[in-house]
Write an enzyme that holds these catalytic residues in place. Structure first.
Site, PDB file in Angstrom:
ATOM      1  CE  LYS A 152       2.133   1.891   4.871  1.00 44.42           C
ATOM      2  NZ  LYS A 152       1.333   1.704   3.642  1.00 44.42           N
ATOM      3  CE  LYS A 164      -5.449  -0.788   1.901  1.00 41.67           C
ATOM      4  NZ  LYS A 164      -4.333  -1.718   1.998  1.00 41.67           N
ATOM      5  CB  SER A 199      -0.906   0.006   1.230  1.00 45.27           C
ATOM      6  OG  SER A 199      -1.827  -1.052   1.163  1.00 45.27           O
TER       7      SER A 199
END
Length: 295
Positions: A240, A172, A97
């Site tokens: 993150k 995502k 990701s």
């Protein structure tokens, strides 16, 4: 159909993907700097490689499952990296990701080296990987998307082509916004149930099929209620991803006030030393001064 696939990165998520690929009869070659993680997959039938280059050389497909664009870059283009060992035309399937713009840059470099690229980040976590029920959102050419299906069909029950390279990573980030807010909402509702004297573990049963129902509600409210902090994800990984969503929002001039608040809570918990804990540890945010400290 069995395929020859290399796995670069055997952490919590990569390890689960590798375990599923080995279990479904694929010829898996794995490389990770953590030899203990490699040994776990070797015990399941995988082959260990001394480098990412060696793993790629032995395989028709290469999966990367890593934590940042920089680590992906080193794994692909660094010394003994994938690009050194992979045959021309090898398909790299990046299940990390990472930032959509970084993905486009990496894919362009891969193309210059004669390699193909599909970004295929995931949702569902390690449990869904182990059962072959991941949700994957992919970016790349239509032909490469279909080629990647030969590998990803073993780990996913929902595999969607979102557009060109980078579109999977963008999707995502949207997924993580929804998940981050969902975790916070369910944690907050769990604390209200506990403080009000309702049996929180019964709430998901009572709400099943209604508009408030969700996979997060069904899985996590019982865990929130009982402080079941077993690790299937990490709070600092959510930091993150939400940072990435905020970066994208700045580029698109999109207002995201709820995401900003959710990110700050995750940052606070990370600063308090809970970054490596599962999302279930969001319940620590709601502790009062009379409650037991985290252990």
């Amino acid at each position: 159909m069995s395929v020859k696939v290399a796995l670069i990165g055997a952490g919590a998520m990569g390890g689960a993907i590798g375990a599923r690929l080995a279990e479904t009869g694929n010829q898996l070659t794995v490389f990770d700097l953590d030899q203990a993680k490699v040994a776990e997959l070797v015990a399941r039938g995988a082959n260990a490689a001394p480098s990412a280059a060696a793993a790629a050389k032995a395989s028709d497909y290469v999966i990367t499952s890593l934590n940042s664009p920089k680590i992906v870059e080193i794994a692909v283009f660094g010394p003994d990296g994938i690009a050194e060992g992979a045959r021309e035309g090898t398909l790299i399937i990046d299940m990390s990701s990472i930032d959509p713009d970084a993905t486009k840059t990496l894919a362009d470099r891969a193309a210059e080296a004669g390699l193909r690229w599909v970004d295929s980040p995931l949702s569902g976590g390690a449990p869904k990987a182990l059962s072959g029920e991941l949700t994957l959102m992919a970016g790349g050419s239509a032909a490469d998307f279909e080629d990647a299906r030969n590998v990803l069909k073993h780990v996913a029950s929902n595999y969607t082509h979102m557009g060109p390279v980078g579109a999977g990573q963008t999707t995502k980030l949207i997924n993580q916004v929804l998940c981050g807010l969902g975790f916070m909402a369910v944690a907050e509702a769990t604390q209200l149930a506990l403080d009000a004297g309702v049996t929180a573990e019964k709430v998901p049963v009572a709400l099943q099929g209604g508009r408030a129902d969700s996979a997060i509600l069904q899985e996590y409210m019982p865990r929130f209620a009982t402080k079941d902090y077993r690790r299937t994800g990490r709070i600092d990984n959510m930091v993150k991803d939400l940072n990435g969503a905020q970066d994208l929002a700045r580029r698109t001039n999109t207002s995201m006030p709820l995401t900003a608040l959710c990110l700050e809570v995750h940052r606070m918990l990370t600063a308090a030393g809970l970054g490596g804990e599962d999302q279930a540890a969001l319940m620590e945010f709601f502790k009062g001064p009379q409650q037991e400290p985290f252990s």
